[in-house]
Write a protein that holds these residues in place. Structure first.
Motif, PDB file in Angstrom:
ATOM      1  N   ALA A   1     -18.017 -13.527  12.194  1.00  0.00           N
ATOM      2  CA  ALA A   1     -17.630 -14.008  13.524  1.00  0.00           C
ATOM      3  C   ALA A   1     -16.944 -12.906  14.311  1.00  0.00           C
ATOM      4  CB  ALA A   1     -16.674 -15.186  13.369  1.00  0.00           C
TER       5      ALA A   1
ATOM      6  N   SER B   1     -11.754 -20.074  11.028  1.00  0.00           N
ATOM      7  CA  SER B   1     -10.898 -18.945  10.644  1.00  0.00           C
ATOM      8  C   SER B   1      -9.459 -19.433  10.732  1.00  0.00           C
ATOM      9  CB  SER B   1     -11.121 -17.749  11.574  1.00  0.00           C
ATOM     10  OG  SER B   1     -12.481 -17.383  11.543  1.00  0.00           O
TER      11      SER B   1
ATOM     12  N   ASP C   1     -15.053 -10.486   3.169  1.00  0.00           N
ATOM     13  CA  ASP C   1     -15.391  -9.423   4.120  1.00  0.00           C
ATOM     14  C   ASP C   1     -14.219  -8.458   4.245  1.00  0.00           C
ATOM     15  OD1 ASP C   1     -13.519 -10.399   5.984  1.00  0.00           O
ATOM     16  OD2 ASP C   1     -15.023 -11.282   7.300  1.00  0.00           O
TER      17      ASP C   1
HETATM   18  C1  LIG Z   1     -14.201  -6.939  17.634  1.00  0.00           C
HETATM   19  C2  LIG Z   1     -13.967  -7.947  16.569  1.00  0.00           C
HETATM   20  C3  LIG Z   1     -13.743  -9.261  16.923  1.00  0.00           C
HETATM   21  C4  LIG Z   1     -13.522 -10.211  15.948  1.00  0.00           C
HETATM   22  N1  LIG Z   1     -13.324 -11.506  16.297  1.00  0.00           N
HETATM   23  C5  LIG Z   1     -13.206 -12.446  15.328  1.00  0.00           C
HETATM   24  C6  LIG Z   1     -13.113 -13.821  15.661  1.00  0.00           C
HETATM   25  O1  LIG Z   1     -13.136 -14.197  16.836  1.00  0.00           O
HETATM   26  N2  LIG Z   1     -12.990 -14.722  14.659  1.00  0.00           N
HETATM   27  C7  LIG Z   1     -12.969 -14.332  13.344  1.00  0.00           C
HETATM   28  O2  LIG Z   1     -12.866 -15.153  12.449  1.00  0.00           O
HETATM   29  N3  LIG Z   1     -13.046 -13.025  12.997  1.00  0.00           N
HETATM   30  C8  LIG Z   1     -13.178 -12.097  13.948  1.00  0.00           C
HETATM   31  N4  LIG Z   1     -13.284 -10.789  13.591  1.00  0.00           N
HETATM   32  C9  LIG Z   1     -13.221 -10.420  12.170  1.00  0.00           C
HETATM   33  C10 LIG Z   1     -14.598 -10.401  11.532  1.00  0.00           C
HETATM   34  O3  LIG Z   1     -15.192 -11.675  11.507  1.00  0.00           O
HETATM   35  C11 LIG Z   1     -14.511  -9.900  10.086  1.00  0.00           C
HETATM   36  O4  LIG Z   1     -13.604 -10.712   9.371  1.00  0.00           O
HETATM   37  C12 LIG Z   1     -14.084  -8.447   9.985  1.00  0.00           C
HETATM   38  O5  LIG Z   1     -14.561  -7.692  11.070  1.00  0.00           O
HETATM   39  C13 LIG Z   1     -14.601  -7.869   8.681  1.00  0.00           C
HETATM   40  O6  LIG Z   1     -14.161  -6.555   8.521  1.00  0.00           O
HETATM   41  P1  LIG Z   1     -15.070  -5.284   8.889  1.00  0.00           P
HETATM   42  O7  LIG Z   1     -15.040  -5.149  10.354  1.00  0.00           O
HETATM   43  O8  LIG Z   1     -14.386  -4.166   8.178  1.00  0.00           O
HETATM   44  O9  LIG Z   1     -16.463  -5.545   8.358  1.00  0.00           O
HETATM   45  C14 LIG Z   1     -13.510  -9.825  14.572  1.00  0.00           C
HETATM   46  C15 LIG Z   1     -13.745  -8.490  14.227  1.00  0.00           C
HETATM   47  C16 LIG Z   1     -13.978  -7.550  15.205  1.00  0.00           C
HETATM   48  C17 LIG Z   1     -14.244  -6.126  14.795  1.00  0.00           C
END
Ligand SMILES: Cc1cc2nc3c(=O)[nH]c(=O)nc-3n(C[C@H](O)[C@H](O)[C@H](O)COP(=O)(O)O)c2cc1C
Length: 418
Positions: free
Chosen positions: A136, A213, A338
């Protein structure tokens, strides 16, 4: 002489003077196959070389996710890059997520027939070709126009599950080949009515699960955004040409307290369980205590996640939290994880420590920023290919045969490089 490599012939490559990188690669493989150095194990029955899907020279240029990030960094506004790449506060957890992978090593086995490598799995009743999901995340318009929809198209193409919010356009896609398999993602609800309304929207738009989340009561301090006076309005609009010149409407400021879902409790799980038959996934669990509560409350899967180091700085890297959560759940529901995954080998380590599947965040943002839809596809396909090769090299023919004996731990930290 003409040798069939499954995708054409070496003689055809030489006729065209090795015009493309792939032709050059084929030629190299052909030469390797005919060299006495490579003769052993290259007999007639050797498995065929499997080529990845091919895109333009530009897209095929970067050889790994890190290099795709480099391309993305050059293409997007520096403020957008910081927003995506950054973590919270001192970015300890952001770095530690990656470092954890370099501390885990693989106990490779030999003598196993790995001529067929099967990465498929069943997750919440769905058959998947590989254990890679697109996590997400908002703000995709910062890096690519209509980024959410473009990512959904890439998800449909690759058959990767996509976590995103319900939308009218997603609802309209249902039943068409462009419809991805997707989980409706939310940061949680303060009231029963809002949880029920979300469940209805998710069902109507064709979600196959709901993912909440549970780790975002407040927006953490993000120094990069604060320093950049990042305007949260840009999350929707993209970064305007005059960014930094005009006064931001909703600026990020050091010391501000930005509440998101501070009143979210376990009630939220009950509300959703009562409102829908869709499987419920809780994302953001990192302790045995919360994992047990999640199972007791009726969650059907858990994602071990620290939001990619974007929430509480100093919390446990997800690779370290994974075994504790897996043990607490004791196979009652699938555990995903993740954070910091940049290589197929990272995925294999996570599977070794008990993850049923993994999610990526930034890697597919970089694919999107660098090359749009095909960039996201390239990231997924590259990681899948890397996973297959890692499994082949480690003596693992299928994901079901991976267990914790695969992973050992260095006691001394290694420099993070990659
Ligand atoms: C720009 C960005 C926005 C994100 N927004 C959300 C979100 O709205 N909800 C959520 O559960 N996780 C969000 N995440 C976290 C990701 O779902 C995920 O847990 C995380 O990016 C995993 O780590 P990685 O970037 O090292 O792969 C976001 C991550 C990024 C980079």
């Amino acid at each position: 002489m003409s040798i069939d490599l499954g995708m054409g012939t070496a003689s055809a490559a030489s006729r065209t003077g090795c015009a493309t990188r792939r032709d050059a690669l084929r030629r190299l493989l052909w030469l390797a196959g005919s060299s006495p150095l490579f003769a052993q194990g290259q007999g007639r029955n050797a498995p065929a070389t499997i080529y990845p899907p091919s895109y333009s020279e530009e897209v095929m240029g970067p050889v790994n996710v890190h290099e795709i990030e480099e391309v993305a960094k050059k293409k997007v506004h520096p403020l957008a890059y910081d927003y995506i790449a950054g973590g919270s506060a001192n970015e300890l957890t952001l770095r530690a997520n990656r470092e954890a992978f370099s501390r885990a090593y693989v106990r490779r086995r030999v003598g196993v027939d790995v001529s067929k490598i099967d990465t498929s799995l069943e997750l919440l009743g769905k058959k998947l070709e590989f254990p890679i999901l697109l996590g997400a995340g908002g703000a995709k318009n910062l890096v690519y126009p209509d980024g959410d929809r473009v990512t959904a198209q890439a998800a449909a193409h690759t058959k990767a599950i996509y976590l995103t919010g319900p939308s009218d356009w997603m609802a309209k896609l249902q039943g068409s080949p462009q419809a991805p398999m997707w989980w409706a993602a939310s940061l949680g609800f303060a009231t029963k009515a809002s949880a029920e309304a979300f469940a209805r929207r998710a069902e109507d738009a064709g979600a196959s699960a709901i993912s909440v989340s549970v780790d975002y009561p407040y927006t953490a301090p993000r120094d990069r955004n604060n320093r950049n006076k990042f305007d949260y309005a840009w999350v929707q609009t993209g970064i305007p040409a005059d960014a930094g010149k005009s006064k931001p409407r909703t600026p990020a400021i050091a010391g501000m307290i930005q509440a998101y879902t501070p009143s979210l409790t376990w009630n939220c799980v009950d509300w959703l369980r009562g409102a829908t038959k869709l499987p419920l996934i809780l994302k953001g669990i990192v302790t045995a205590e919360d994992a047990r509560l999640a199972v007791e409350r009726g969650a059907q899967a858990i994602v071990v996640s620290n939001h990619g180091g974007r929430t509480l700085d100093g919390m446990i890297p997800t690779l370290y939290a994974l075994p504790e959560v897996v043990d607490a759940v004791s196979a009652r529901i699938p555990v995903l994880m993740d954070g910091g995954i940049r290589r197929g080998g990272d995925i294999m380590k996570a599977l070794g420590l008990g993850a049923k599947a993994i999610l990526i965040g930034r890697p597919y943002y970089w694919g999107l920023a660098a090359f749009g839809q095909v960039g996201v596809q390239r990231v997924v396909e590259l990681l899948h290919a890397e996973l297959r090769v890692a499994m082949g090299l480690a003596g693992i023919p299928n994901v079901a045969s991976i267990d914790r004996s695969l992973v050992g731990w260095y006691t001394e930290p290694l420099p993070v490089n990659g």
